[in-house]
Design a protein around this motif. Structure first.
Motif, PDB file in Angstrom:
ATOM      1  N   GLU A   1       0.705  -0.806  -0.115  1.00 61.53           N
ATOM      2  CA  GLU A   1       0.084  -0.157   0.073  1.00 61.53           C
ATOM      3  C   GLU A   1       1.287   1.134   0.116  1.00 61.53           C
ATOM      4  O   GLU A   1       0.625   2.665  -0.930  1.00 61.53           O
ATOM      5  CB  GLU A   1      -1.285   0.052   1.627  1.00 61.53           C
ATOM      6  N   ASN A   2       1.739   1.198   1.192  1.00 63.88           N
ATOM      7  CA  ASN A   2       2.750   2.836   0.584  1.00 63.88           C
ATOM      8  C   ASN A   2       3.661   2.902  -0.410  1.00 63.88           C
ATOM      9  O   ASN A   2       4.128   3.593  -0.710  1.00 63.88           O
ATOM     10  CB  ASN A   2       4.126   2.264   1.971  1.00 63.88           C
ATOM     11  N   GLY A   3       3.757   1.642  -0.991  1.00 60.94           N
ATOM     12  CA  GLY A   3       4.486   1.572  -3.187  1.00 60.94           C
ATOM     13  C   GLY A   3       3.439   2.382  -3.358  1.00 60.94           C
ATOM     14  O   GLY A   3       3.642   3.056  -4.272  1.00 60.94           O
ATOM     15  N   ALA A   4       2.041   1.780  -3.352  1.00 58.80           N
ATOM     16  CA  ALA A   4       1.438   2.671  -4.673  1.00 58.80           C
ATOM     17  C   ALA A   4       1.184   3.963  -4.157  1.00 58.80           C
ATOM     18  O   ALA A   4       0.638   4.371  -5.044  1.00 58.80           O
ATOM     19  CB  ALA A   4      -0.241   2.159  -4.640  1.00 58.80           C
ATOM     20  N   ARG A   5       1.462   4.142  -2.993  1.00 52.63           N
ATOM     21  CA  ARG A   5       0.464   5.677  -2.338  1.00 52.63           C
ATOM     22  C   ARG A   5       2.243   6.310  -2.348  1.00 52.63           C
ATOM     23  O   ARG A   5       1.657   7.640  -3.363  1.00 52.63           O
ATOM     24  CB  ARG A   5       0.774   5.888  -0.894  1.00 52.63           C
ATOM     25  N   LEU A   6       3.367   6.306  -2.455  1.00 49.93           N
ATOM     26  CA  LEU A   6       4.181   6.684  -2.695  1.00 49.93           C
ATOM     27  C   LEU A   6       3.660   7.072  -4.485  1.00 49.93           C
ATOM     28  O   LEU A   6       4.116   8.640  -5.105  1.00 49.93           O
ATOM     29  CB  LEU A   6       5.275   6.049  -2.654  1.00 49.93           C
ATOM     30  N   ALA A   7       3.433   6.103  -5.254  1.00 47.84           N
ATOM     31  CA  ALA A   7       3.300   6.816  -6.567  1.00 47.84           C
ATOM     32  C   ALA A   7       2.177   7.432  -6.833  1.00 47.84           C
ATOM     33  O   ALA A   7       2.679   8.266  -7.669  1.00 47.84           O
ATOM     34  CB  ALA A   7       2.964   5.180  -7.916  1.00 47.84           C
TER      35      ALA A   7
ATOM     36  N   LEU B   1       9.015  -5.691   0.721  1.00 43.10           N
ATOM     37  CA  LEU B   1       9.118  -7.125  -0.221  1.00 43.10           C
ATOM     38  C   LEU B   1       8.336  -6.057  -1.699  1.00 43.10           C
ATOM     39  O   LEU B   1       8.881  -6.259  -2.660  1.00 43.10           O
ATOM     40  CB  LEU B   1       7.965  -8.258   0.222  1.00 43.10           C
ATOM     41  N   TYR B   2       7.160  -5.674  -1.832  1.00 42.58           N
ATOM     42  CA  TYR B   2       6.900  -5.085  -3.008  1.00 42.58           C
ATOM     43  C   TYR B   2       6.461  -3.867  -3.308  1.00 42.58           C
ATOM     44  O   TYR B   2       6.159  -4.087  -3.863  1.00 42.58           O
ATOM     45  CB  TYR B   2       5.138  -6.581  -2.888  1.00 42.58           C
ATOM     46  N   ALA B   3       7.419  -3.411  -1.966  1.00 40.82           N
ATOM     47  CA  ALA B   3       6.420  -1.900  -2.061  1.00 40.82           C
ATOM     48  C   ALA B   3       6.950  -1.641  -3.492  1.00 40.82           C
ATOM     49  O   ALA B   3       6.434  -1.187  -4.528  1.00 40.82           O
ATOM     50  CB  ALA B   3       7.154  -1.214  -1.443  1.00 40.82           C
ATOM     51  N   PRO B   4       8.353  -1.571  -4.837  1.00 37.11           N
ATOM     52  CA  PRO B   4       8.576  -1.503  -5.141  1.00 37.11           C
ATOM     53  C   PRO B   4       7.339  -1.709  -6.724  1.00 37.11           C
ATOM     54  O   PRO B   4       7.607  -1.253  -7.527  1.00 37.11           O
ATOM     55  CB  PRO B   4      10.208  -2.015  -6.287  1.00 37.11           C
ATOM     56  N   TYR B   5       6.815  -3.090  -6.497  1.00 39.00           N
ATOM     57  CA  TYR B   5       6.130  -4.020  -7.734  1.00 39.00           C
ATOM     58  C   TYR B   5       4.687  -2.971  -7.873  1.00 39.00           C
ATOM     59  O   TYR B   5       3.747  -2.625  -8.529  1.00 39.00           O
ATOM     60  CB  TYR B   5       5.764  -5.396  -7.674  1.00 39.00           C
ATOM     61  N   SER B   6       4.333  -2.168  -5.991  1.00 35.70           N
ATOM     62  CA  SER B   6       3.138  -1.662  -5.871  1.00 35.70           C
ATOM     63  C   SER B   6       3.786  -0.070  -7.188  1.00 35.70           C
ATOM     64  O   SER B   6       2.191  -0.300  -7.378  1.00 35.70           O
ATOM     65  CB  SER B   6       2.605  -1.631  -4.673  1.00 35.70           C
ATOM     66  N   TYR B   7       4.506   0.228  -7.085  1.00 35.42           N
ATOM     67  CA  TYR B   7       4.599   1.297  -6.994  1.00 35.42           C
ATOM     68  C   TYR B   7       4.377   1.352  -8.606  1.00 35.42           C
ATOM     69  O   TYR B   7       3.835   2.159  -8.921  1.00 35.42           O
ATOM     70  CB  TYR B   7       6.257   1.899  -6.444  1.00 35.42           C
ATOM     71  N   ASP B   8       5.213   0.962  -8.897  1.00 35.60           N
ATOM     72  CA  ASP B   8       4.802  -0.116 -10.576  1.00 35.60           C
ATOM     73  C   ASP B   8       3.537  -0.329 -10.986  1.00 35.60           C
ATOM     74  O   ASP B   8       3.511   0.506 -12.233  1.00 35.60           O
ATOM     75  CB  ASP B   8       5.914  -1.124 -11.146  1.00 35.60           C
ATOM     76  N   ALA B   9       2.885  -1.373 -10.324  1.00 35.20           N
ATOM     77  CA  ALA B   9       1.014  -1.641 -10.961  1.00 35.20           C
ATOM     78  C   ALA B   9       0.544   0.081 -10.811  1.00 35.20           C
ATOM     79  O   ALA B   9      -0.186   0.254 -11.603  1.00 35.20           O
ATOM     80  CB  ALA B   9       1.077  -2.490 -10.255  1.00 35.20           C
ATOM     81  N   ALA B  10       0.928   1.014  -9.721  1.00 35.76           N
ATOM     82  CA  ALA B  10       0.185   2.188  -9.651  1.00 35.76           C
ATOM     83  C   ALA B  10       0.231   3.157 -10.857  1.00 35.76           C
ATOM     84  O   ALA B  10      -0.230   3.497 -11.600  1.00 35.76           O
ATOM     85  CB  ALA B  10       0.052   2.906  -8.346  1.00 35.76           C
ATOM     86  N   MET B  11       1.642   3.307 -10.844  1.00 34.31           N
ATOM     87  CA  MET B  11       2.138   4.418 -11.990  1.00 34.31           C
ATOM     88  C   MET B  11       1.861   3.992 -13.843  1.00 34.31           C
ATOM     89  O   MET B  11       1.437   4.812 -14.578  1.00 34.31           O
ATOM     90  CB  MET B  11       3.781   4.597 -11.661  1.00 34.31           C
ATOM     91  N   THR B  12       2.130   2.628 -13.746  1.00 33.85           N
ATOM     92  CA  THR B  12       1.492   1.773 -14.846  1.00 33.85           C
ATOM     93  C   THR B  12       0.180   2.311 -15.668  1.00 33.85           C
ATOM     94  O   THR B  12      -0.104   2.087 -16.710  1.00 33.85           O
ATOM     95  CB  THR B  12       1.745   0.411 -15.081  1.00 33.85           C
ATOM     96  N   LEU B  13      -0.973   2.410 -14.208  1.00 33.10           N
ATOM     97  CA  LEU B  13      -2.335   2.833 -14.917  1.00 33.10           C
ATOM     98  C   LEU B  13      -2.448   4.087 -15.148  1.00 33.10           C
ATOM     99  O   LEU B  13      -2.844   4.072 -15.820  1.00 33.10           O
ATOM    100  CB  LEU B  13      -3.176   2.479 -12.816  1.00 33.10           C
ATOM    101  N   ILE B  14      -1.372   4.893 -14.358  1.00 36.61           N
ATOM    102  CA  ILE B  14      -1.482   6.223 -14.908  1.00 36.61           C
ATOM    103  C   ILE B  14      -1.070   6.325 -15.690  1.00 36.61           C
ATOM    104  O   ILE B  14      -1.676   7.927 -16.276  1.00 36.61           O
ATOM    105  CB  ILE B  14      -0.880   6.836 -13.322  1.00 36.61           C
ATOM    106  N   GLN B  15       0.089   6.212 -15.891  1.00 35.25           N
ATOM    107  CA  GLN B  15       0.200   5.953 -17.157  1.00 35.25           C
ATOM    108  C   GLN B  15      -0.248   5.725 -18.471  1.00 35.25           C
ATOM    109  O   GLN B  15      -0.399   6.435 -19.927  1.00 35.25           O
ATOM    110  CB  GLN B  15       2.137   5.194 -17.655  1.00 35.25           C
ATOM    111  N   ALA B  16      -1.159   4.740 -18.725  1.00 34.00           N
ATOM    112  CA  ALA B  16      -2.121   4.528 -19.739  1.00 34.00           C
ATOM    113  C   ALA B  16      -3.065   5.231 -19.190  1.00 34.00           C
ATOM    114  O   ALA B  16      -3.740   5.857 -21.186  1.00 34.00           O
ATOM    115  CB  ALA B  16      -2.841   3.072 -18.998  1.00 34.00           C
ATOM    116  N   MET B  17      -3.436   5.589 -18.459  1.00 36.59           N
ATOM    117  CA  MET B  17      -4.837   6.875 -18.645  1.00 36.59           C
ATOM    118  C   MET B  17      -4.160   7.989 -19.040  1.00 36.59           C
ATOM    119  O   MET B  17      -4.524   8.638 -19.597  1.00 36.59           O
ATOM    120  CB  MET B  17      -4.905   7.402 -17.189  1.00 36.59           C
TER     121      MET B  17
END
Length: 370
Positions: A43-49, A300-316
């Protein structure tokens, strides 16, 4: 969705840029229970994105986009996961980062498909997730088939193990990883001398381990998470099972180092989907910024959560729209540089370039092997 009153006031005075309605992006994972540390990390990884995207001033349809993270606790429970998924759909989120576990991601993915909401998991590795053929399901991390192959090869060719006992927690993740590992062992001349299972809430493994001890394995593989791996390892040693202890990314965590303190030895190995942070293209910078923002290390997964959130945003951004009907085609064709590497998906929604890293416990930390 309401525009900022301040923004409207500024516009009325001829100041500032138009501000779009708030674009909600969901995050779903365990925020309570034994896997809460992993869920909060994601969640923190996504929040940073989200914070980075807002700072960039991304424009959509001529207005400055304002992104908001909507966090939900699925408790890593399949039934709760579907409830959470429907709640996020009712919140009219534009996309979702999650879920964290495969057992939660698989049933939740059907809800997102029915509601036409793109969802990107940063961590669910079960092959079944993307094999369902859903249009809206994506993954930014390698799957269990790749992890199982890597561990089986290392066990047979490098460690010289000949006899392996396998235990899994019967979750979609744990059993799937154990199955993938088991399927490849014969290719490397390794025999499976015992196959047992437990539940994902158990803490006493003495009966299973006593039974396994009679088969004299050179190694024990556990498909599951750190909260169980640590007591399992301790009970193995207490029973005199001195072979190697093996696991996947659910074991390869900072929390395992804490839970297993005094029990971990150089005979403990694990695999992790993806690259170690020091080898990620933007890993060092992400690690420092994450620590500064949240006051804790990446679990563990924060970098991947960041990339997942930012990928959604980049597609938008590419579609100039936060409407899933508009940006989903851009998401399927995405190709951009993330913290963890290049983000691009195959026809099933799996990451095209997901790698696997092997680790060994050494000098109080997880040391990279391959």
């Amino acid at each position: 969705m309401q525009k900022s009153l301040l923004a409207l006031a500024l516009l009325s005075l001829g100041l500032g840029h138009a501000v779009a309605d708030t674009i909600r992006i969901g995050h779903a994972g365990p925020l309570t229970g034994p896997l809460a540390h992993i869920g909060k990390d994601g969640e923190n990884g996504a929040r940073l994105a989200i914070e980075d995207a807002n700072a960039q001033g991304i424009m959509i349809k001529g207005e400055k986009a304002v992104f908001e993270l909507v966090g939900e606790d699925d408790q890593a429970d399949p039934r709760q996961a579907t409830t959470v998924a429907q709640r996020l759909a009712d919140e009219e989120v534009a996309g979702v980062v999650g879920h964290v576990t495969s057992s939660a991601s698989i049933p939740a993915s059907r809800v997102y498909e029915q509601n036409d909401i793109p969802v990107i998991t940063p961590s669910a590795t079960a092959p079944k997730l993307t094999a369902q053929g859903y249009r809206t399901t994506f993954r930014v991390i390698a799957n269990d088939l790749q992890q199982g192959e890597a561990m089986a090869k290392h066990v047979g060719q490098v460690l010289g193990v000949k006899r392996v006992a396998i235990i899994d927690d019967r979750s979609a993740y744990g059993q799937g990883l154990a199955d993938a590992f088991a399927a490849k062992l014969k290719d490397y001349g390794v025999d499976i001398v015992a196959r047992e299972f437990t539940s994902h809430t158990a803490t006493d493994f003495s009966a299973i381990l006593t039974k396994i001890k009679g088969s004299a394995p050179d190694a024990v593989f556990f498909g599951g998470f750190d909260a169980q791996a640590a007591p399992m390892l301790q009970q193995m040693r207490q029973l005199g099972l001195s072979g190697k202890f093996l696991g996947g990314d659910g074991v390869c965590t900072g929390e395992m180092l804490k839970l297993g303190a005094g029990k971990l030895t150089s005979d403990v190995y694990c695999t992790q989907a993806g690259l170690p942070m020091e080898k990620m293209p933007q890993g060092a910078d992400f690690r420092a910024r994450f620590k500064q923002r949240f006051g804790t290390n990446v679990q563990l997964y924060a970098p991947y959560s960041y990339d997942a959130a930012m990928t959604l945003i980049q597609a938008m951004k590419a579609a100039n729209s936060a409407d899933p009907d508009d940006y989903l085609p851009k998401l399927r064709a995405i190709n951009h540089d993330g913290v963890t590497g290049t983000i691009a998906f195959d026809a099933k929604g799996d990451i095209r370039t997901g790698g696997i890293t092997l680790y060994q416990f050494k000098d109080g930390r997880w040391a990279t092997l391959d």
